[in-house]
Motif scaffolding. Structure first.
Motif, PDB file in Angstrom:
ATOM      1  N   ASN A 412       0.807  -1.218   0.000  1.00  0.00           N
ATOM      2  CA  ASN A 412       0.000   0.000   0.000  1.00  0.00           C
ATOM      3  C   ASN A 412       0.841   1.270   0.000  1.00  0.00           C
ATOM      4  OD1 ASN A 412      -2.613  -1.427   0.388  1.00  0.00           O
ATOM      5  ND2 ASN A 412      -1.677  -1.976   2.358  1.00  0.00           N
ATOM      6  N   ALA A 413       0.356   2.264  -0.739  1.00  0.00           N
ATOM      7  CA  ALA A 413       0.957   3.586  -0.671  1.00  0.00           C
ATOM      8  C   ALA A 413       0.687   4.180   0.710  1.00  0.00           C
ATOM      9  CB  ALA A 413       0.384   4.483  -1.757  1.00  0.00           C
ATOM     10  N   ALA A 414       1.543   5.063   1.137  1.00  0.00           N
ATOM     11  CA  ALA A 414       1.382   5.716   2.435  1.00  0.00           C
ATOM     12  C   ALA A 414       1.154   7.205   2.226  1.00  0.00           C
ATOM     13  CB  ALA A 414       2.603   5.491   3.318  1.00  0.00           C
ATOM     14  N   GLN A 415       0.083   7.705   2.818  1.00  0.00           N
ATOM     15  CA  GLN A 415      -0.152   9.148   2.839  1.00  0.00           C
ATOM     16  C   GLN A 415       0.559   9.717   4.056  1.00  0.00           C
ATOM     17  OE1 GLN A 415      -1.587  10.171   0.265  1.00  0.00           O
ATOM     18  NE2 GLN A 415      -2.909   8.529  -0.488  1.00  0.00           N
ATOM     19  N   VAL A 416       1.339  10.755   3.850  1.00  0.00           N
ATOM     20  CA  VAL A 416       2.155  11.306   4.927  1.00  0.00           C
ATOM     21  C   VAL A 416       1.896  12.799   5.052  1.00  0.00           C
ATOM     22  CG1 VAL A 416       4.513  11.702   5.734  1.00  0.00           C
ATOM     23  CG2 VAL A 416       3.945   9.572   4.573  1.00  0.00           C
ATOM     24  N   SER A 417       1.668  13.243   6.280  1.00  0.00           N
ATOM     25  CA  SER A 417       1.596  14.678   6.561  1.00  0.00           C
ATOM     26  C   SER A 417       2.831  15.056   7.370  1.00  0.00           C
ATOM     27  CB  SER A 417       0.324  15.022   7.335  1.00  0.00           C
ATOM     28  OG  SER A 417       0.333  14.407   8.608  1.00  0.00           O
ATOM     29  N   LEU A 418       3.479  16.139   6.999  1.00  0.00           N
ATOM     30  CA  LEU A 418       4.736  16.535   7.632  1.00  0.00           C
ATOM     31  C   LEU A 418       4.598  17.891   8.310  1.00  0.00           C
ATOM     32  CD1 LEU A 418       5.590  15.329   4.460  1.00  0.00           C
ATOM     33  CD2 LEU A 418       7.714  15.134   5.753  1.00  0.00           C
ATOM     34  N   SER A 419       5.182  18.009   9.478  1.00  0.00           N
ATOM     35  CA  SER A 419       5.268  19.292  10.176  1.00  0.00           C
ATOM     36  C   SER A 419       6.711  19.537  10.562  1.00  0.00           C
ATOM     37  CB  SER A 419       4.362  19.297  11.411  1.00  0.00           C
ATOM     38  OG  SER A 419       4.758  18.281  12.322  1.00  0.00           O
ATOM     39  N   TYR A 420       7.062  20.794  10.764  1.00  0.00           N
ATOM     40  CA  TYR A 420       8.452  21.178  10.956  1.00  0.00           C
ATOM     41  C   TYR A 420       8.598  22.111  12.143  1.00  0.00           C
ATOM     42  CZ  TYR A 420       8.639  19.461   6.166  1.00  0.00           C
ATOM     43  OH  TYR A 420       8.513  18.680   5.045  1.00  0.00           O
ATOM     44  N   ALA A 450       5.884  20.208   0.838  1.00  0.00           N
ATOM     45  CA  ALA A 450       6.629  19.942   2.070  1.00  0.00           C
ATOM     46  C   ALA A 450       5.717  19.418   3.158  1.00  0.00           C
ATOM     47  CB  ALA A 450       7.335  21.213   2.533  1.00  0.00           C
ATOM     48  N   ALA A 451       4.418  19.661   3.040  1.00  0.00           N
ATOM     49  CA  ALA A 451       3.464  19.271   4.075  1.00  0.00           C
ATOM     50  C   ALA A 451       2.784  17.938   3.807  1.00  0.00           C
ATOM     51  CB  ALA A 451       2.386  20.348   4.228  1.00  0.00           C
ATOM     52  N   ALA A 452       2.768  17.483   2.558  1.00  0.00           N
ATOM     53  CA  ALA A 452       2.019  16.267   2.240  1.00  0.00           C
ATOM     54  C   ALA A 452       2.661  15.532   1.074  1.00  0.00           C
ATOM     55  CB  ALA A 452       0.567  16.607   1.905  1.00  0.00           C
ATOM     56  N   GLN A 453       2.809  14.218   1.243  1.00  0.00           N
ATOM     57  CA  GLN A 453       3.379  13.364   0.204  1.00  0.00           C
ATOM     58  C   GLN A 453       2.641  12.031   0.185  1.00  0.00           C
ATOM     59  OE1 GLN A 453       5.939  13.727  -2.093  1.00  0.00           O
ATOM     60  NE2 GLN A 453       6.162  15.908  -1.557  1.00  0.00           N
ATOM     61  N   THR A 454       2.607  11.420  -0.989  1.00  0.00           N
ATOM     62  CA  THR A 454       2.120  10.056  -1.133  1.00  0.00           C
ATOM     63  C   THR A 454       3.307   9.173  -1.498  1.00  0.00           C
ATOM     64  OG1 THR A 454      -0.057  10.798  -1.890  1.00  0.00           O
ATOM     65  CG2 THR A 454       0.557   8.521  -2.366  1.00  0.00           C
ATOM     66  N   LEU A 455       3.603   8.191  -0.674  1.00  0.00           N
ATOM     67  CA  LEU A 455       4.774   7.333  -0.861  1.00  0.00           C
ATOM     68  C   LEU A 455       4.351   6.018  -1.507  1.00  0.00           C
ATOM     69  CD1 LEU A 455       6.336   7.738   2.710  1.00  0.00           C
ATOM     70  CD2 LEU A 455       6.623   9.248   0.719  1.00  0.00           C
ATOM     71  N   PRO A 456       4.932   5.635  -2.626  1.00  0.00           N
ATOM     72  CA  PRO A 456       4.607   4.336  -3.235  1.00  0.00           C
ATOM     73  C   PRO A 456       4.938   3.189  -2.284  1.00  0.00           C
ATOM     74  CG  PRO A 456       5.846   5.733  -4.756  1.00  0.00           C
ATOM     75  CD  PRO A 456       5.918   6.390  -3.408  1.00  0.00           C
ATOM     76  N   PRO A 457       4.325   2.026  -2.475  1.00  0.00           N
ATOM     77  CA  PRO A 457       4.666   0.872  -1.635  1.00  0.00           C
ATOM     78  C   PRO A 457       6.157   0.541  -1.743  1.00  0.00           C
ATOM     79  CG  PRO A 457       2.711   0.434  -2.964  1.00  0.00           C
ATOM     80  CD  PRO A 457       3.296   1.699  -3.470  1.00  0.00           C
ATOM     81  N   TYR A 458       6.739   0.099  -0.634  1.00  0.00           N
ATOM     82  CA  TYR A 458       8.134  -0.364  -0.606  1.00  0.00           C
ATOM     83  C   TYR A 458       9.057   0.631  -1.316  1.00  0.00           C
ATOM     84  CZ  TYR A 458       8.770  -5.041   1.430  1.00  0.00           C
ATOM     85  OH  TYR A 458       8.945  -6.097   2.290  1.00  0.00           O
ATOM     86  N   SER A 459       9.069   1.859  -0.853  1.00  0.00           N
ATOM     87  CA  SER A 459       9.825   2.896  -1.554  1.00  0.00           C
ATOM     88  C   SER A 459      10.663   3.736  -0.611  1.00  0.00           C
ATOM     89  CB  SER A 459       8.867   3.809  -2.321  1.00  0.00           C
ATOM     90  OG  SER A 459       8.029   4.525  -1.407  1.00  0.00           O
ATOM     91  N   ILE A 460      11.651   4.397  -1.203  1.00  0.00           N
ATOM     92  CA  ILE A 460      12.484   5.385  -0.512  1.00  0.00           C
ATOM     93  C   ILE A 460      12.297   6.693  -1.252  1.00  0.00           C
ATOM     94  CG2 ILE A 460      14.815   6.005   0.216  1.00  0.00           C
ATOM     95  CD1 ILE A 460      15.566   3.007  -0.258  1.00  0.00           C
ATOM     96  N   THR A 461      11.800   7.720  -0.573  1.00  0.00           N
ATOM     97  CA  THR A 461      11.546   9.016  -1.196  1.00  0.00           C
ATOM     98  C   THR A 461      12.219  10.102  -0.370  1.00  0.00           C
ATOM     99  OG1 THR A 461       9.407   8.264  -2.047  1.00  0.00           O
ATOM    100  CG2 THR A 461       9.794  10.654  -1.961  1.00  0.00           C
ATOM    101  N   THR A 462      13.052  10.906  -1.011  1.00  0.00           N
ATOM    102  CA  THR A 462      13.741  11.990  -0.315  1.00  0.00           C
ATOM    103  C   THR A 462      13.240  13.330  -0.838  1.00  0.00           C
ATOM    104  OG1 THR A 462      15.712  10.644   0.012  1.00  0.00           O
ATOM    105  CG2 THR A 462      15.974  13.025   0.222  1.00  0.00           C
ATOM    106  N   LEU A 463      12.714  14.165   0.077  1.00  0.00           N
ATOM    107  CA  LEU A 463      12.277  15.513  -0.257  1.00  0.00           C
ATOM    108  C   LEU A 463      13.474  16.447  -0.127  1.00  0.00           C
ATOM    109  CD1 LEU A 463       9.014  15.715   1.919  1.00  0.00           C
ATOM    110  CD2 LEU A 463       9.426  14.403  -0.172  1.00  0.00           C
TER     111      LEU A 463
END
Length: 560
Positions: A412-420, A450-463
């Motif tokens: 499954n993809a992961a929905q991510v919310s980021l705060s700083y 910077a606040a929201a990303q969708t990560l593919p399954p089994y993935s490494i994503t660098t912002l």
């Protein structure tokens, strides 16, 4: 899956009613976890690898940001004589893999060497001569020197995979000889750093005591030599029965480093703070995933966890290795059961790897770190609300902030919310560098915020974030507090990590696998066209120029 929308400036997240809750990720850019060391990303090389110095391999290592190379190769080091390029016991050493050829490769890669001096069949004088040749005669400037490999595997605790010709194989004798090595080597070059071999806390034979001993290996060695060493050496091969267990195992690292630091503070005195920790071997071999995607995710997460917790370097095992047996299928992918990051082109039972020098996913997991960090950058505190998403963050000298997100969910993809905190990212879409399942390269894109990303399954994503204003550049991170006590080090399955490697006599054997109380051993591959007979009687042969291995089992009793 439901769409995810974020307000560019305010980080407002909108989800429809059917969407899974977003994983909350917090980046505290004002809290430093230390500086990325110049030797941080390392890799093992070995004199039995005939392709160690291939120009293609060198170019791939350089592109992956490898900054340290370990030589001459695990347990081989305790039988290897550098002057003659020979191995005690008649084991295979490949032509063109001598010290000078290795140093030429290190120079092409832009990596510093870490050398393992021969403790098993060598002498302090032989090691001192090596220092003289390397640093005085040739001017190579080799800084890090290990005294032996996994010396406690010399049979003293009942299981033997390491050559040690000393009559007394106790930790007391190792510590005494360690001091002699250090004295002889520093007499030649006072600037060299000397490392002591320790057992990984919680991993056999840590805690074991032989008859008549009052303390285990680590306590004994450090009580005698703790005030004289420059770095402590541990190897980490987490035992995992599933890919999920493997991907959760980096959580052990905080406790492992805390336990080692506690030992150093006990025995190194005022010198303790300056003693470094080097993880000179690690990989995912004690799990189902060796070359499939889970191993790639584990690699990037492992490197960053060790560096964030103060390790001066992490060396993956290894450059080339070869298949030990026929490949398996893990998560829908072929896993070649190869501990190398590049294919050696080996074949087993009619099953063959990709062409030589083809990068495995583990290579791309390591190379993903180049999108996140460079030596001298500042690692900062970051956390995730769910174990299925790992996060690491780094501030660069140009004011940028980079955030690595690892989605450990294979489906499954992961929905991510980021705060700083301590940093205000610029509004709008951000540049991302990703490695996804089945990929053969890192992919650069502009997507999400910077606040929201969708990560593919089994993935490494660098912002790769830019600051909203010059003010963000001026916010200097403050050091994170030091943990007060050691934490448990067992994996989620309750198992303790072990590993395997080529033995000193050319026999591929390893440390006991805790999954088999009789002492099952896993193995690395070796490149050779000869039959090994001394000290173990196992066959290791080459098919053409590829590295191939046949596995054996040991029934030596040992402590658990």
């Amino acid at each position: 899956m439901a769409a995810l929308v974020a307000g560019a400036g305010a980080g407002v997240l909108a989800l429809n009613a059917n969407a899974a809750p977003a994983v909350a990720v917090t980046v505290n850019a004002g809290t430093s976890l230390g500086t990325v060391p110049s030797t941080g990303v390392g890799l093992n090389t070995a004199v039995y690898d005939p392709h160690m110095n291939d120009t293609t391999a060198s170019a791939l290592m350089k592109a992956a940001g490898v900054r340290q190379l370990r030589y001459p190769g695990g347990s081989y080091a305790d039988a290897y004589h550098w002057k003659t390029h020979t191995l005690d016991g008649g084991g295979w050493v490949a032509p063109g893999t001598d010290f000078d050829h290795f140093m030429a490769t290190a120079k092409r890669v832009g990596a510093q060497p870490i050398i393992t001096a021969n403790y098993g069949s060598g002498t302090p004088q032989e090691a001192a001569d090596w220092v003289k040749y390397a640093n005085v005669d040739k001017g190579y400037g080799v800084k890090y020197w290990e005294i032996g490999n996994e010396i406690s595997g010399n049979g003293y605790y009942g299981s033997k995979w390491e050559l040690d010709n000393h009559a007394d194989k106790s930790p007391r004798e190792y510590a005494k000889n360690l001091l002699a090595y250090a004295k002889a080597m520093k007499a030649v070059d006072p600037k060299v750093k000397i490392g002591a071999v320790l057992n990984t806390p919680g991993s056999w034979p840590d805690g074991a005591k032989a008859a008549g001993d009052t303390a285990d290996w680590n306590h004994t060695v450090l009580a005698i030599a703790g005030k004289s060493i420059d770095f402590a050496i541990i190897h980490w091969y987490p035992s995992a029965s599933s890919t999920a267990d493997l991907l959760h195992s980096p959580a052990q690292i905080a406790g492992l480093t805390s336990a080692v630091r506690s030992l150093l503070h006990t025995y190194a005195g005022a010198h303790a703070a300056s003693v470094e920790i080097a993880v000179t071997e690690t990989d995912s071999t004690q799990s189902p995933a060796n070359t499939s995607q889970a191993a790639a995710l584990f690699a990037s997460d492992t490197y960053m966890n060790w560096l964030e917790h103060g390790a001066v370097n992490v060396d993956w095992w290894d450059l080339h290795n070869g298949m030990g047996k026929a490949p398996t299928t893990v998560g829908g992918e072929t896993d070649y059961l190869d501990q190398g990051v590049l294919s050696s082109g080996s074949c087993v039972g009619g099953h063959c790897e990709p062409a030589r020098e083809t990068p495995f996913p583990t290579y791309w997991g390591i190379r993903s770190l180049t999108a996140l960090a460079r030596p001298g950058d500042t690692m900062v505190k970051a956390s995730s609300a769910k174990q299925s998403v790992a996060v690491h963050a780094v501030r660069s000298s140009d004011g940028g902030l980079k955030v690595m997100l690892i989605n450990k969910d294979s489906q499954n993809a992961a929905q991510v919310s980021l705060s700083y905190a301590g940093y205000t990212p610029a509004a709008g879409a951000v540049r991302t560098v990703s490695y996804t399942k089945g990929g053969t390269a890192l992919t650069t894109a502009t997507r999400g915020t910077a606040a929201a990303q969708t990560l593919p399954p089994y993935s490494i994503t660098t912002l790769q974030l830019k600051p909203s204003s010059a003010a963000s550049r001026a916010e200097a991170p403050s050091p994170a507090p030091t943990p007060a006590a050691a934490e448990p080090v067992a994996s989620a399955s309750g198992k303790i990590g072990t590993r395997a490697q080529a033995s000193a006599a050319g026999v591929p054997v390893g440390r006991p696998d805790r999954s088999d109380t009789a002492g099952g051993l896993a193995s690395t591959g070796m490149g050779s066209t000869v039959t090994y007979s001394a000290l173990g009687g196992l066959l290791a042969v080459a098919a053409g120029s590829a590295l191939v291995l046949r596995r054996r089992r040991s029934r030596g009793s040992h402590a658990r």
